[in-house]
Design a protein around this motif. Structure first.
Motif: not given
Length: 133
Positions: A20, A34-35, A16-17, A38-39, A110, A113-114, A13, A117
């Motif tokens: 973004r 970063h995406a 993911g931030r 996150a995954m 991106l 990824a959201r 998480r 997650v």
């Protein structure tokens, strides 16, 4: 839920931030990197929860996650594809100095990824059912 599983979801998480916070036009590599991570952390949380261990390589994690979700209903397979695409994009973004046209792919990563997650968090929360043999 195991401590390491919770830590990996928290890290997913947070990454993911961070992703973004980058501008996909100005720094598509930062977004892609970063995406994907996150995954990656979300996928490892699922594998740890379901199997108790994770493979040693990124490609093996991507493959094992794909095998885990292949027979699940709904959007599960699209999340598996998103992880694979994120992995491939991250390699391109991190290692190909001449890579171009990354902005659109980074924006897609991106968004993926959201939702990835969030999907992974539901898999961790649900107990797995034993497979019939």
């Amino acid at each position: 839920m195991k401590v390491e599983v919770r830590q990996r979801l928290t890290k997913a998480r947070r990454l993911g931030r961070v992703a973004r916070g980058y501008d996909a036009e100005e720094d598509p590599e930062g977004v892609a990197h970063h995406a994907y991570y996150a995954m990656f952390n979300a996928a490892t949380a699922v594998l740890l929860e379901r199997h108790g261990a994770i493979p040693k390589t990124h490609s093996a994690i991507v493959s094992q996650f794909g095998l885990l979700i292949r027979d699940m209903p709904g959007e599960a397979r699209s999340h598996g594809r998103a992880l694979r695409e994120g992995f491939e994009l991250r390699l391109l973004a991190d290692y190909d100095a001449g890579a171009s046209g990354l902005s659109e792919r980074a924006r897609n990563a991106l968004a993926s990824a959201r939702s990835f997650v969030a999907f992974a968090a539901t898999l961790v929360a649900k107990p797995s059912r034993p497979r019939r043999t």
